[in-house]
Design a protein around this motif. Structure first.
Motif, mmCIF file in Angstrom:
data_model
loop_
_atom_site.group_PDB
_atom_site.id
_atom_site.type_symbol
_atom_site.label_atom_id
_atom_site.label_comp_id
_atom_site.label_asym_id
_atom_site.label_seq_id
_atom_site.Cartn_x
_atom_site.Cartn_y
_atom_site.Cartn_z
ATOM 1 N N VAL A 123 3.859 -5.945 1.592
ATOM 2 C CA VAL A 123 2.865 -5.302 2.448
ATOM 3 C C VAL A 123 1.486 -5.492 1.832
ATOM 4 O O VAL A 123 1.288 -5.239 0.644
ATOM 5 C CB VAL A 123 3.167 -3.791 2.616
ATOM 6 N N TYR A 124 0.539 -5.968 2.644
ATOM 7 C CA TYR A 124 -0.847 -6.100 2.225
ATOM 8 C C TYR A 124 -1.660 -4.951 2.815
ATOM 9 O O TYR A 124 -1.632 -4.723 4.020
ATOM 10 C CB TYR A 124 -1.453 -7.406 2.746
ATOM 11 N N LEU A 125 -2.396 -4.238 1.963
ATOM 12 C CA LEU A 125 -3.367 -3.249 2.410
ATOM 13 C C LEU A 125 -4.739 -3.620 1.848
ATOM 14 O O LEU A 125 -4.855 -4.560 1.057
ATOM 15 C CB LEU A 125 -2.948 -1.847 1.963
ATOM 16 N N LYS A 126 -5.772 -2.907 2.235
ATOM 17 C CA LYS A 126 -7.127 -3.298 1.863
ATOM 18 C C LYS A 126 -7.373 -3.261 0.359
ATOM 19 O O LYS A 126 -8.163 -4.040 -0.164
ATOM 20 C CB LYS A 126 -8.138 -2.396 2.580
ATOM 21 N N ASP A 127 -6.697 -2.345 -0.347
ATOM 22 C CA ASP A 127 -6.964 -2.193 -1.774
ATOM 23 C C ASP A 127 -5.818 -2.626 -2.671
ATOM 24 O O ASP A 127 -5.958 -2.626 -3.898
ATOM 25 C CB ASP A 127 -7.314 -0.739 -2.088
ATOM 26 N N GLN A 168 -8.096 -14.249 -4.226
ATOM 27 C CA GLN A 168 -7.204 -14.940 -3.305
ATOM 28 C C GLN A 168 -6.401 -13.968 -2.452
ATOM 29 O O GLN A 168 -6.228 -14.167 -1.251
ATOM 30 C CB GLN A 168 -6.263 -15.867 -4.087
ATOM 31 N N MET A 169 -5.914 -12.892 -3.064
ATOM 32 C CA MET A 169 -5.076 -11.955 -2.327
ATOM 33 C C MET A 169 -5.889 -11.099 -1.363
ATOM 34 O O MET A 169 -5.412 -10.718 -0.307
ATOM 35 C CB MET A 169 -4.275 -11.089 -3.296
ATOM 36 N N GLN A 170 -7.151 -10.804 -1.721
ATOM 37 C CA GLN A 170 -8.007 -10.066 -0.806
ATOM 38 C C GLN A 170 -8.568 -10.970 0.287
ATOM 39 O O GLN A 170 -8.998 -10.477 1.329
ATOM 40 C CB GLN A 170 -9.166 -9.420 -1.571
ATOM 41 N N GLY A 171 -8.551 -12.274 0.042
ATOM 42 C CA GLY A 171 -9.112 -13.202 1.017
ATOM 43 C C GLY A 171 -8.074 -14.086 1.659
ATOM 44 O O GLY A 171 -8.358 -15.221 2.031
ATOM 45 N N SER A 172 -6.846 -13.599 1.777
ATOM 46 C CA SER A 172 -5.768 -14.426 2.323
ATOM 47 C C SER A 172 -5.798 -14.405 3.842
ATOM 48 O O SER A 172 -4.947 -13.835 4.496
ATOM 49 C CB SER A 172 -4.412 -13.933 1.809
ATOM 50 N N THR A 173 -6.833 -15.044 4.415
ATOM 51 C CA THR A 173 -6.980 -15.142 5.861
ATOM 52 C C THR A 173 -7.040 -16.605 6.252
ATOM 53 O O THR A 173 -7.339 -17.465 5.411
ATOM 54 C CB THR A 173 -8.274 -14.445 6.324
ATOM 55 N N PRO A 174 -6.809 -16.922 7.508
ATOM 56 C CA PRO A 174 -6.932 -18.325 7.920
ATOM 57 C C PRO A 174 -8.309 -18.910 7.611
ATOM 58 O O PRO A 174 -8.453 -20.095 7.391
ATOM 59 C CB PRO A 174 -6.662 -18.257 9.434
ATOM 60 N N GLU A 175 -9.317 -18.079 7.576
ATOM 61 C CA GLU A 175 -10.676 -18.533 7.275
ATOM 62 C C GLU A 175 -10.764 -19.283 5.953
ATOM 63 O O GLU A 175 -11.491 -20.267 5.813
ATOM 64 C CB GLU A 175 -11.607 -17.318 7.232
ATOM 65 N N LYS A 176 -10.015 -18.807 4.947
ATOM 66 C CA LYS A 176 -10.160 -19.361 3.610
ATOM 67 C C LYS A 176 -9.640 -20.784 3.508
ATOM 68 O O LYS A 176 -10.116 -21.566 2.676
ATOM 69 C CB LYS A 176 -9.450 -18.459 2.590
ATOM 70 N N SER A 177 -8.656 -21.149 4.319
ATOM 71 C CA SER A 177 -8.177 -22.537 4.307
ATOM 72 C C SER A 177 -9.283 -23.475 4.733
ATOM 73 O O SER A 177 -9.529 -24.508 4.121
ATOM 74 C CB SER A 177 -7.000 -22.703 5.272
ATOM 75 N N VAL A 178 -9.951 -23.089 5.829
ATOM 76 C CA VAL A 178 -11.043 -23.913 6.343
ATOM 77 C C VAL A 178 -12.202 -23.916 5.354
ATOM 78 O O VAL A 178 -12.805 -24.952 5.078
ATOM 79 C CB VAL A 178 -11.507 -23.398 7.718
ATOM 80 N N VAL A 280 1.185 -2.048 10.196
ATOM 81 C CA VAL A 280 1.421 -2.023 8.751
ATOM 82 C C VAL A 280 1.428 -0.573 8.272
ATOM 83 O O VAL A 280 0.543 0.209 8.613
ATOM 84 C CB VAL A 280 0.325 -2.794 7.984
ATOM 85 N N ALA A 281 2.437 -0.214 7.487
ATOM 86 C CA ALA A 281 2.529 1.140 6.925
ATOM 87 C C ALA A 281 2.638 1.047 5.408
ATOM 88 O O ALA A 281 3.356 0.196 4.875
ATOM 89 C CB ALA A 281 3.744 1.864 7.491
ATOM 90 N N GLN A 282 1.935 1.922 4.709
ATOM 91 C CA GLN A 282 2.015 1.942 3.251
ATOM 92 C C GLN A 282 3.381 2.456 2.817
ATOM 93 O O GLN A 282 3.877 3.444 3.352
ATOM 94 C CB GLN A 282 0.922 2.839 2.670
ATOM 95 N N PRO A 283 4.021 1.800 1.843
ATOM 96 C CA PRO A 283 5.322 2.258 1.348
ATOM 97 C C PRO A 283 5.229 3.685 0.803
ATOM 98 O O PRO A 283 4.165 4.107 0.335
ATOM 99 C CB PRO A 283 5.647 1.255 0.236
ATOM 100 N N PRO A 284 6.331 4.447 0.836
ATOM 101 C CA PRO A 284 6.313 5.832 0.347
ATOM 102 C C PRO A 284 5.891 5.909 -1.123
ATOM 103 O O PRO A 284 6.375 5.135 -1.957
ATOM 104 C CB PRO A 284 7.769 6.281 0.522
ATOM 105 N N ALA A 285 5.006 6.845 -1.426
ATOM 106 C CA ALA A 285 4.528 7.005 -2.803
ATOM 107 C C ALA A 285 5.671 7.318 -3.758
ATOM 108 O O ALA A 285 5.679 6.861 -4.909
ATOM 109 C CB ALA A 285 3.471 8.111 -2.859
ATOM 110 N N GLY A 286 6.657 8.093 -3.279
ATOM 111 C CA GLY A 286 7.781 8.461 -4.134
ATOM 112 C C GLY A 286 8.723 7.318 -4.438
ATOM 113 O O GLY A 286 9.592 7.437 -5.319
#
Length: 303
Positions: A123-127, A168-178, A280-286
């Protein structure tokens, strides 16, 4: 399973995630100088558009679509081979839900100690990036299945290479290939080809990995020197990138290839259903352990 092995596998997971990050997106070409009229798809109009001008339009259209479904395969010499399927959204940072299946190599054998069939949900989230490592991992780490990789932590723990992983992980969008191909300065139009029943135009170029990382990751002189040293150990210096674009200026297929100390590194990605909703849902903290905790345990064991 020792903490040292756990840490090595966890670092490998983050590295693979960065190497297999999907790419393609935005940037218009208002000053392309081409004589093609908007909406003109004739062969003469297509020929009048330079590869750079054409790819800037692809960057704009693919990025503006804000989401897509992804199918990828990655091979890294004898280290691993894998498939990846899922969906990514880049409308406000990177979010996504992707399933990875390790199909071969030493990495696959290590992963099968944690997940019998070598499958891992990510799962990818913003942070942060999260990976479900399986029951074997949970047994070794106190019952938690998910590991969290905070992007800022990657930069602080792994030095210059961590800074690049973060980027790379924060910018893993189709844009970055181009973007990477535009930055190469060696774009070439190959011609018209059919990809999964879709008419596309094929472009190619060669990327200097260290130089591109210096630009995109914002490395200072010391970090760049460190990263080049780390890169030299992998044997990766140049990467060949190929893109296939449809008549709507959307990226349909991307491949990249490079030589490394452990063999050839090759990836192929297909993009479809641009603009589709991504949940997308963040995995349980526990049920989640932080990578910093595992890294700290390994450091204590080694000391």
């Amino acid at each position: 399973m020792t903490s040292k092995i756990l840490r090595r596998v966890c670092v490998s997971v983050a590295t693979v995630a960065a190497l297999s990050s999907v790419a393609a997106c935005g940037g218009s070409d208002e000053a392309s100088g081409s004589g093609a009229k908007n909406g003109d798809k004739s062969p003469a109009a297509a020929a009048a558009v330079s590869p750079i001008a054409a790819l800037k339009k692809v960057q704009q259209k693919s990025g503006g679509a804000e989401s897509a479904k992804i199918e990828s395969t990655v091979e890294m010499g004898t280290t691993m081979s894998m498939t990846m399927t899922g969906a990514m959204d880049w409308s406000d940072g990177i979010t996504g839900d992707v399933t990875i299946k390790y199909t071969g190599g030493t990495m696959a054998e290590a992963m099968k100690q944690m997940s019998p069939d070598g499958t891992m949900r990510t799962v990818y989230l913003k942070d942060a990036y999260f990976a479900n490592m399986g029951d074997g991992f949970a047994e070794a780490i106190g019952g938690k299945h998910w590991i969290r990789y905070g992007y800022e932590d990657l930069a602080s723990i792994a030095g210059a290479s961590g800074e690049v992983l973060k980027d790379q992980m924060q910018g893993s969008t189709p844009e970055k290939s181009v973007e990477s191909l535009l930055a190469s300065g060696s774009i070439k139009k190959i011609g018209e080809e059919n990809v999964r029943g879709v008419a596309t135009t094929h472009y190619t170029g060669t990327v200097d990995v260290a130089a591109l990382s210096e630009k995109t990751a914002g490395l200072d002189a010391a970090q760049l020197k460190e990263f080049k040293e780390q890169l030299a150990k992998t044997g990766i210096t140049k990467e060949t990138v190929d893109l296939w674009v449809d008549e709507n200026d959307l990226l349909i297929k991307q491949t990249s290839s490079a030589d490394s100390a452990n063999g050839a590194v090759n990836s192929t990605s297909f993009f479809s259903d641009y603009g589709s909703a991504v949940s997308v849902a963040q995995p349980p903290a526990g049920d989640t352990v932080d990578f910093k905790e595992i890294a700290g345990q390994a450091a204590q064991t080694a000391s």
